[in-house]
Write an enzyme that holds these catalytic residues in place. Structure first.
Site, PDB file in Angstrom:
ATOM      1  N   HIS A 162      -2.701  -1.822   2.338  1.00 14.78           N
ATOM      2  CA  HIS A 162      -1.531  -1.582   1.473  1.00 14.78           C
ATOM      3  C   HIS A 162      -0.467  -0.786   2.251  1.00 14.78           C
ATOM      4  O   HIS A 162       0.697  -1.172   2.317  1.00 14.78           O
ATOM      5  CB  HIS A 162      -1.985  -0.819   0.221  1.00 14.78           C
ATOM      6  CG  HIS A 162      -0.890  -0.373  -0.689  1.00 14.78           C
ATOM      7  ND1 HIS A 162      -0.681  -0.915  -1.932  1.00 14.78           N
ATOM      8  CD2 HIS A 162       0.067   0.579  -0.538  1.00 14.78           C
ATOM      9  CE1 HIS A 162       0.358  -0.320  -2.507  1.00 14.78           C
ATOM     10  NE2 HIS A 162       0.829   0.596  -1.676  1.00 14.78           N
ATOM     11  N   GLU A 163      -0.907   0.296   2.887  1.00 13.06           N
ATOM     12  CA  GLU A 163       0.032   1.128   3.651  1.00 13.06           C
ATOM     13  C   GLU A 163       0.553   0.394   4.880  1.00 13.06           C
ATOM     14  O   GLU A 163       1.699   0.570   5.279  1.00 13.06           O
ATOM     15  CB  GLU A 163      -0.629   2.448   4.072  1.00 13.06           C
ATOM     16  CG  GLU A 163      -1.049   3.341   2.913  1.00 13.06           C
ATOM     17  CD  GLU A 163       0.060   3.599   1.914  1.00 13.06           C
ATOM     18  OE1 GLU A 163       1.247   3.673   2.320  1.00 13.06           O
ATOM     19  OE2 GLU A 163      -0.245   3.693   0.713  1.00 13.06           O
ATOM     20  N   HIS A 182       3.543  -1.578   4.019  1.00 17.83           N
ATOM     21  CA  HIS A 182       4.746  -0.727   4.010  1.00 17.83           C
ATOM     22  C   HIS A 182       5.216  -0.458   5.435  1.00 17.83           C
ATOM     23  O   HIS A 182       6.395  -0.543   5.752  1.00 17.83           O
ATOM     24  CB  HIS A 182       4.450   0.639   3.382  1.00 17.83           C
ATOM     25  CG  HIS A 182       4.243   0.623   1.901  1.00 17.83           C
ATOM     26  ND1 HIS A 182       5.131   0.074   1.027  1.00 17.83           N
ATOM     27  CD2 HIS A 182       3.248   1.145   1.129  1.00 17.83           C
ATOM     28  CE1 HIS A 182       4.695   0.242  -0.223  1.00 17.83           C
ATOM     29  NE2 HIS A 182       3.552   0.883  -0.183  1.00 17.83           N
TER      30      HIS A 182
HETATM   31 ZN    ZN Z   1       2.444   1.835  -1.712  1.00 20.63          ZN
END
Ligand code: ZN
Length: 377
Positions: free
Chosen positions: A68-69, A72
């Site tokens: 998830h990170e 980003h």
């Molecule tokens: Zn996030």
């Protein structure tokens, strides 16, 4: 922001770290999977099987948070925003931005990349779960995939709630910012939704705790507190950055900074430098070459009996990317470096040649003048 962190590995040039508080979350997740989730949904296995399933599930959660990170971080890098660390901590994961996104579009895309990754992972886990069932693979494996499907769905869904600092709140801020072109106003609204959401979490957490689910309730309560403080902090941070970004660090140089030779003893450092010039921070040099820095307060950790035998080089903080910035850096970068080291000075140098020292107090004074003059209207 973090206490003690441990490096795990590097991924696509990002350093993946674990904060000590993550261990608490890892234990809590493993425990609740082993005694709650798996026995309830997949009855009939031994304790050992449940524990193995729980540990694999916890590792799967860590991998899900990192991915998830990573989403980003990769988008941030594509927009030219540097990120060095991805850190797992008690409330999940975070990709630490060195500076805030410069445009509404980049912030928007960066914000939704994470939840989209989680939803994609949920889809993949779902397909793998169905496939495992269809192929007659062991139920213990299907159980773990089932958990990964649910947790990624939850991660994607929760983070899409439009409450700052959650990803959905960042996307909301970016959308408002793009619409009206006013970052401050957009942050104010997104931070308000963040605070309202935080109070709801805190309220529901208390209700849950008193109605019997103590662990889940306390957890919600704590996440609420965290969201609340982050929502408040974001507004102040935006104001600070807006006033300090792009101001060159050389604007605040103490010149000339008194530097200290690395080979003198602490005794003569105190007598000839600290007592003579009363600075709280000294760059340390070998000849012309900058090798480190020494704050007067660092001496408190050195027993007086050793002042004659220890040299400055043995006590100083050696050079690192966080103790020195380039003269081309702006104030925001200097502040980031100070936050990393927890010190109130940063050195400015080019090719190990000292240009000067910037003190936090100086930045603070400048900021308060600027706030008084520019915000009063
Ligand atoms: Zn996030």
């Amino acid at each position: 922001m973090f206490g003690k962190t441990f490096n795990l590995f590097d991924l696509f040039g990002f350093r993946i770290q674990v904060d000590v508080t993550w261990l608490f979350l890892a234990l809590l997740v493993t425990w609740s999977l082993a005694v709650g989730f798996f026995p309830a949904l997949y009855p009939g296995f031994s304790q050992t099987v449940y524990l193995s399933m729980a540990i694999i599930g916890m590792i799967g959660l860590a991998a899900s948070l990192i991915l998830h990170e990573l989403a980003h971080a990769l988008v941030a890098r594509a927009y030219g925003l540097p990120i060095k660390y991805i850190t797992l901590f008690i409330f999940g994961g975070v990709a630490q931005l060195e500076r805030e996104p410069q445009t509404a579009r980049s912030e928007f895309v960066m914000a939704i990349a994470g939840p989209l990754m989680s939803l994609a992972l949920a889809g993949l886990s779902y397909l793998a779960w169905i496939a495992a069932d269809a192929l007659g693979l062991p139920q213990s494996l299907a159980g773990v995939l089932h958990y990964l499907f649910l947790i990624n769905l939850l991660l994607g869904g929760f983070n899409m709630i439009p409450a700052f600092p959650l990803d959905g709140g960042r996307a909301l801020r970016a959308a408002l910012w793009g619409w009206r072109g006013d970052l401050l106003w957009a942050t104010k609204i997104a931070a308000t939704t963040g605070s309202v959401f935080a109070f709801m979490l805190i309220g529901f957490g208390i209700l849950r705790a008193v109605s019997g689910d103590v662990v889940g309730g306390v957890w919600m309560f704590l996440i609420g507190l965290f969201v609340r403080s982050a929502a408040q902090g974001s507004y102040t941070e935006v104001i600070t950055h807006r006033l300090l970004d792009e101001v060159p660090v050389t604007h605040f140089l103490h010149e000339p900074a008194v530097s200290v030779p690395a080979d003198i003893s602490i005794e003569s450092f105190v007598q000839d430098y600290v007592y003579a010039t009363h600075a709280d921070f000294y760059p340390v040099v070998e000849g012309e070459c900058l090798v480190g820095g020494l704050a007067a307060r660092q001496l408190r950790r050195v027993p007086k009996s050793r002042w004659r035998s220890l040299s400055v080089a043995e006590v100083m903080t050696p050079l690192s990317p966080d103790t020195v910035v380039s003269p081309k850096a702006d104030v925001a970068q200097a502040l980031t470096a100070m936050r990393r080291t927890g010190r109130s000075h940063v050195m400015v140098a080019e090719d190990a040649k000292l240009r000067g020292v910037v003190a936090f107090s100086e930045l603070q004074r400048y900021l308060s003048f600027k706030l008084e003059i520019e915000q009063s209207g």
